[in-house]
Scaffold this motif. Structure first.
Motif, mmCIF file in Angstrom:
data_model
loop_
_atom_site.group_PDB
_atom_site.id
_atom_site.type_symbol
_atom_site.label_atom_id
_atom_site.label_comp_id
_atom_site.label_asym_id
_atom_site.label_seq_id
_atom_site.Cartn_x
_atom_site.Cartn_y
_atom_site.Cartn_z
ATOM 1 N N ILE A 153 0.856 -1.184 0.000
ATOM 2 C CA ILE A 153 0.000 0.000 0.000
ATOM 3 C C ILE A 153 0.893 1.235 0.000
ATOM 4 O O ILE A 153 2.091 1.146 0.284
ATOM 5 C CB ILE A 153 -0.950 0.056 1.225
ATOM 6 C CG1 ILE A 153 -0.151 0.165 2.528
ATOM 7 C CG2 ILE A 153 -1.893 -1.130 1.245
ATOM 8 C CD1 ILE A 153 -1.022 0.431 3.749
ATOM 9 N N GLU A 154 0.299 2.359 -0.321
ATOM 10 C CA GLU A 154 1.021 3.637 -0.235
ATOM 11 C C GLU A 154 0.479 4.417 0.948
ATOM 12 O O GLU A 154 -0.733 4.584 1.093
ATOM 13 C CB GLU A 154 0.848 4.458 -1.515
ATOM 14 C CG GLU A 154 1.600 5.782 -1.478
ATOM 15 C CD GLU A 154 1.415 6.592 -2.748
ATOM 16 O OE1 GLU A 154 0.611 7.543 -2.743
ATOM 17 O OE2 GLU A 154 2.089 6.251 -3.748
ATOM 18 N N SER A 155 1.367 4.882 1.803
ATOM 19 C CA SER A 155 0.946 5.645 2.968
ATOM 20 C C SER A 155 0.275 6.952 2.538
ATOM 21 O O SER A 155 0.849 7.732 1.772
ATOM 22 C CB SER A 155 2.149 5.971 3.861
ATOM 23 O OG SER A 155 1.784 6.866 4.895
ATOM 24 N N LYS A 156 -0.921 7.176 3.037
ATOM 25 C CA LYS A 156 -1.601 8.433 2.747
ATOM 26 C C LYS A 156 -0.965 9.596 3.503
ATOM 27 O O LYS A 156 -1.155 10.761 3.148
ATOM 28 C CB LYS A 156 -3.087 8.321 3.106
ATOM 29 C CG LYS A 156 -3.843 7.331 2.236
ATOM 30 C CD LYS A 156 -5.288 7.196 2.689
ATOM 31 C CE LYS A 156 -6.024 6.163 1.846
ATOM 32 N NZ LYS A 156 -7.418 5.945 2.328
ATOM 33 N N HIS B 218 3.191 9.133 1.627
ATOM 34 C CA HIS B 218 3.361 8.473 0.321
ATOM 35 C C HIS B 218 4.496 7.457 0.279
ATOM 36 O O HIS B 218 4.918 7.049 -0.806
ATOM 37 C CB HIS B 218 3.560 9.515 -0.789
ATOM 38 C CG HIS B 218 2.449 10.527 -0.858
ATOM 39 N ND1 HIS B 218 1.169 10.194 -1.215
ATOM 40 C CD2 HIS B 218 2.440 11.865 -0.570
ATOM 41 C CE1 HIS B 218 0.407 11.264 -1.176
ATOM 42 N NE2 HIS B 218 1.141 12.294 -0.777
ATOM 43 N N ASP C 54 -1.175 4.463 9.074
ATOM 44 C CA ASP C 54 -0.965 3.444 8.042
ATOM 45 C C ASP C 54 -1.758 2.176 8.352
ATOM 46 O O ASP C 54 -2.260 1.505 7.437
ATOM 47 C CB ASP C 54 0.522 3.097 7.935
ATOM 48 C CG ASP C 54 1.367 4.272 7.455
ATOM 49 O OD1 ASP C 54 0.831 5.143 6.748
ATOM 50 O OD2 ASP C 54 2.560 4.313 7.805
ATOM 51 N N ILE D 189 -4.646 1.894 9.657
ATOM 52 C CA ILE D 189 -6.029 2.066 9.202
ATOM 53 C C ILE D 189 -6.150 1.673 7.729
ATOM 54 O O ILE D 189 -7.124 1.025 7.322
ATOM 55 C CB ILE D 189 -6.481 3.527 9.422
ATOM 56 C CG1 ILE D 189 -6.523 3.842 10.924
ATOM 57 C CG2 ILE D 189 -7.847 3.773 8.777
ATOM 58 C CD1 ILE D 189 -6.705 5.305 11.236
ATOM 59 N N ASP D 190 -5.145 2.032 6.931
ATOM 60 C CA ASP D 190 -5.156 1.661 5.512
ATOM 61 C C ASP D 190 -4.985 0.156 5.331
ATOM 62 O O ASP D 190 -5.581 -0.437 4.417
ATOM 63 C CB ASP D 190 -4.061 2.418 4.762
ATOM 64 C CG ASP D 190 -4.315 3.916 4.714
ATOM 65 O OD1 ASP D 190 -5.493 4.309 4.789
ATOM 66 O OD2 ASP D 190 -3.347 4.687 4.604
ATOM 67 N N TRP D 191 -4.175 -0.475 6.180
ATOM 68 C CA TRP D 191 -4.022 -1.926 6.111
ATOM 69 C C TRP D 191 -5.333 -2.623 6.457
ATOM 70 O O TRP D 191 -5.708 -3.637 5.841
ATOM 71 C CB TRP D 191 -2.911 -2.403 7.043
ATOM 72 C CG TRP D 191 -1.517 -2.221 6.511
ATOM 73 C CD1 TRP D 191 -0.536 -1.432 7.020
ATOM 74 C CD2 TRP D 191 -0.945 -2.869 5.360
ATOM 75 N NE1 TRP D 191 0.618 -1.530 6.267
ATOM 76 C CE2 TRP D 191 0.383 -2.417 5.235
ATOM 77 C CE3 TRP D 191 -1.428 -3.785 4.424
ATOM 78 C CZ2 TRP D 191 1.232 -2.842 4.214
ATOM 79 C CZ3 TRP D 191 -0.573 -4.210 3.405
ATOM 80 C CH2 TRP D 191 0.730 -3.740 3.315
ATOM 81 N N ASP E 211 -8.304 -1.393 5.960
ATOM 82 C CA ASP E 211 -9.170 -1.214 4.786
ATOM 83 C C ASP E 211 -8.779 -2.173 3.665
ATOM 84 O O ASP E 211 -9.647 -2.655 2.922
ATOM 85 C CB ASP E 211 -9.104 0.233 4.300
ATOM 86 C CG ASP E 211 -9.802 1.197 5.248
ATOM 87 O OD1 ASP E 211 -10.640 0.746 6.045
ATOM 88 O OD2 ASP E 211 -9.502 2.410 5.187
ATOM 89 N N LYS E 212 -7.480 -2.443 3.557
ATOM 90 C CA LYS E 212 -7.000 -3.393 2.542
ATOM 91 C C LYS E 212 -7.595 -4.778 2.789
ATOM 92 O O LYS E 212 -8.072 -5.456 1.860
ATOM 93 C CB LYS E 212 -5.469 -3.464 2.591
ATOM 94 C CG LYS E 212 -4.829 -4.400 1.580
ATOM 95 C CD LYS E 212 -4.613 -3.728 0.257
ATOM 96 C CE LYS E 212 -3.749 -4.562 -0.667
ATOM 97 N NZ LYS E 212 -3.557 -3.924 -1.993
ATOM 98 N N SER F 86 -11.357 -4.875 2.119
ATOM 99 C CA SER F 86 -11.704 -4.980 0.700
ATOM 100 C C SER F 86 -11.672 -6.420 0.221
ATOM 101 O O SER F 86 -12.372 -6.800 -0.725
ATOM 102 C CB SER F 86 -10.747 -4.127 -0.142
ATOM 103 O OG SER F 86 -9.430 -4.658 -0.128
#
Length: 301
Positions: free
Chosen positions: A63-66, A69, A139, A141-143, A145-146, A149
């Protein structure tokens, strides 16, 4: 004029010193918190189980860190039998995902999918500076969400060790409804608290003023103030069940922090205490450690 020059010179000197401290504390590979724990003899069978787990096929995720980046990497191991339940493991300070292989096999053998991530400035992930749990929590939180999905209806459990434990706690208020349970092993109350503890115990410096100065450089160079990484504040807003796991002989994160964390907030909680050192309770007390994990996880089934 001379006074102005002297003041400017003093500011340059102070700024240089604070920048040196910042790099020492936060750069990739820093040993500020004693990231090389003592070798501890493991309970029989743990090494074999871990070796067997490492042989299992793993899928590399990215993933790319929001936040900044940076490119972040993780390794996903599917459970023995099909399931939508996943445990995300978050490692500690100045190590990478391999530091939790022994814990990863535990959750794999409990029937979960396992995602092991490299935090920023660790392992294969890019980044110059560690975030003491703050950047990592964003980060994470993005994992989550990954994984959501991939398994929209699946349950997600977060496991974090040391700085990883701080990470999962800091992320908790923003993950209500997305994560079913959190397990923190050897986590600290806040970045300021843990740095003050080490400044006093390792270097005999009462470092609050110094830490506040370094925090300013952290904001300039890494993007956050140390005050933003406060686990007690995060837990006060948390609604996710938490299992607190600490060793009484932990001198990297003082055991006294366990009670402050455990008594904070309003959510379902359980705790486990061993005679272990930092992040080594499972090594020396694996049966009781696993029983505590299994008992806690029954609450989310």
């Amino acid at each position: 004029m001379i006074v102005i020059i002297l003041i400017l010179l003093l500011l340059v000197i102070v700024g240089t010193i604070l920048n040196i401290f910042f790099l020492y504390i936060q750069k990739r590979g820093s040993s500020t918190l004693g990231s090389n724990p003592p070798n501890v003899k493991r309970d029989p069978g743990l090494d074999q189980k871990t070796a067997e787990f490492l042989k299992i096929k793993k899928t590399e995720l990215k993933i790319e860190s929001k936040f900044n980046h940076n490119q972040l990497y993780g390794w996903f191991t599917e459970a023995k039998y099909p399931t939508e339940s996943t445990v995300i493991l978050v490692h500690g300070f100045a190590v990478d995902h391999n530091s939790l292989n022994i814990h990863a096999q535990l959750f794999y053998n409990l029937g979960y999918n396992v995602l092991q991530i490299d935090n920023q400035a660790a392992g294969k992930s890019s980044g110059k500076y560690m975030g003491y749990g703050f950047i990592e929590s964003l980060d994470l939180i993005d994992w989550v969400d990954k994984i959501k999905s991939k398994y929209p209806n699946g349950k997600i459990v977060l496991f974090g060790a040391s700085m990883g434990a701080a990470t999962v706690m800091l992320a908790s208020p923003k993950l209500n409804g997305k994560v079913s349970a959190i397990i923190e092993d050897s986590g600290y109350t806040s970045t300021k608290d843990i740095l003050s503890y080490h400044a006093q115990n390792m270097y005999h410096i009462k470092g609050r003023l110094l830490i506040n100065g370094i925090s300013l450089f952290s904001r300039i160079r890494a993007g956050f103030f140390y005050g933003q990484a406060d686990c007690l504040k995060a837990l006060s807003k948390n609604k996710i069940p938490v299992l607190f796991m600490h060793g009484q002989n932990d001198f990297t994160v003082p055991f006294e922090m366990e009670e402050k964390l455990y008594t904070c907030g309003n959510f379902f909680r359980e705790k486990y205490v061993s005679q272990g050192v930092h992040i080594r309770s499972y090594y020396i007390d694996s049966i009781n450690y696993q029983k505590s994990v299994e008992k806690f996880l029954k609450h989310i089934q």
